[in-house]
Design a protein around this motif. Sequence first.
Motif, PDB file in Angstrom:
ATOM      1  N   ILE A  39       0.840  -1.199   0.000  1.00  0.00           N
ATOM      2  CA  ILE A  39       0.000   0.000   0.000  1.00  0.00           C
ATOM      3  C   ILE A  39       0.873   1.246   0.000  1.00  0.00           C
ATOM      4  O   ILE A  39       0.625   2.194  -0.754  1.00  0.00           O
ATOM      5  N   VAL A  40       1.907   1.251   0.796  1.00  0.00           N
ATOM      6  CA  VAL A  40       2.778   2.429   0.884  1.00  0.00           C
ATOM      7  C   VAL A  40       3.587   2.601  -0.402  1.00  0.00           C
ATOM      8  O   VAL A  40       3.595   3.679  -1.003  1.00  0.00           O
ATOM      9  N   VAL A  41       4.250   1.545  -0.850  1.00  0.00           N
ATOM     10  CA  VAL A  41       5.114   1.649  -2.033  1.00  0.00           C
ATOM     11  C   VAL A  41       4.283   1.877  -3.298  1.00  0.00           C
ATOM     12  O   VAL A  41       4.597   2.750  -4.115  1.00  0.00           O
ATOM     13  N   GLY A  42       3.220   1.121  -3.464  1.00  0.00           N
ATOM     14  CA  GLY A  42       2.371   1.275  -4.648  1.00  0.00           C
ATOM     15  C   GLY A  42       1.699   2.624  -4.710  1.00  0.00           C
ATOM     16  O   GLY A  42       1.629   3.252  -5.772  1.00  0.00           O
ATOM     17  N   GLY A  43       1.201   3.094  -3.576  1.00  0.00           N
ATOM     18  CA  GLY A  43       0.574   4.411  -3.541  1.00  0.00           C
ATOM     19  C   GLY A  43       1.554   5.526  -3.844  1.00  0.00           C
ATOM     20  O   GLY A  43       1.231   6.486  -4.542  1.00  0.00           O
ATOM     21  N   ALA A  44       2.765   5.391  -3.331  1.00  0.00           N
ATOM     22  CA  ALA A  44       3.787   6.419  -3.592  1.00  0.00           C
ATOM     23  C   ALA A  44       4.206   6.415  -5.064  1.00  0.00           C
ATOM     24  O   ALA A  44       4.373   7.479  -5.663  1.00  0.00           O
ATOM     25  N   LEU A  45       4.357   5.237  -5.637  1.00  0.00           N
ATOM     26  CA  LEU A  45       4.742   5.157  -7.054  1.00  0.00           C
ATOM     27  C   LEU A  45       3.647   5.714  -7.959  1.00  0.00           C
ATOM     28  O   LEU A  45       3.925   6.491  -8.888  1.00  0.00           O
ATOM     29  N   CYS A  46       2.406   5.334  -7.712  1.00  0.00           N
ATOM     30  CA  CYS A  46       1.303   5.857  -8.524  1.00  0.00           C
ATOM     31  C   CYS A  46       1.127   7.357  -8.309  1.00  0.00           C
ATOM     32  O   CYS A  46       0.828   8.094  -9.249  1.00  0.00           O
ATOM     33  N   GLY A  47       1.314   7.807  -7.080  1.00  0.00           N
ATOM     34  CA  GLY A  47       1.255   9.240  -6.809  1.00  0.00           C
ATOM     35  C   GLY A  47       2.366  10.003  -7.509  1.00  0.00           C
ATOM     36  O   GLY A  47       2.174  11.137  -7.941  1.00  0.00           O
ATOM     37  N   GLY A  48       3.537   9.375  -7.620  1.00  0.00           N
ATOM     38  CA  GLY A  48       4.641   9.997  -8.354  1.00  0.00           C
ATOM     39  C   GLY A  48       4.311  10.163  -9.829  1.00  0.00           C
ATOM     40  O   GLY A  48       4.661  11.178 -10.446  1.00  0.00           O
TER      41      GLY A  48
END
Length: 103
Positions: free
Chosen positions: A14-23
């Motif tokens: 959730i943290v890594v995927g959300g940060a990547l998609c947010g990027g």
Amino acid sequence: MAQVILTFFVAYGIVVGGALCGGIGAFLTHKPPLLSMELLADQLKIFGIVGALGGSFDSFLQIEKILIGNFSPVVKQLAMIVVAFLGAHIGTICVQWLVQVRS
């Protein structure tokens, strides 16, 4: 043991995927993607924990069983909370390592 591993990686994802998609979203809106990824990873940590636990209230209802004298579910649930926190925290550390934003 399988549930512990699953909980860890759900919080991490959730943290890594959300940060990547947010990027990606930040890049498309002409904002600095690396800085946005670092900020999002920090903000998504609590959502990673709650998402991995499957909802916050169910986890804390297990703690109520300590009044009955049944300690086994309480210990298991506290372990799951700690594992979810570790997954979310390590996910945040990995994103910070990936982007290496210098202040």
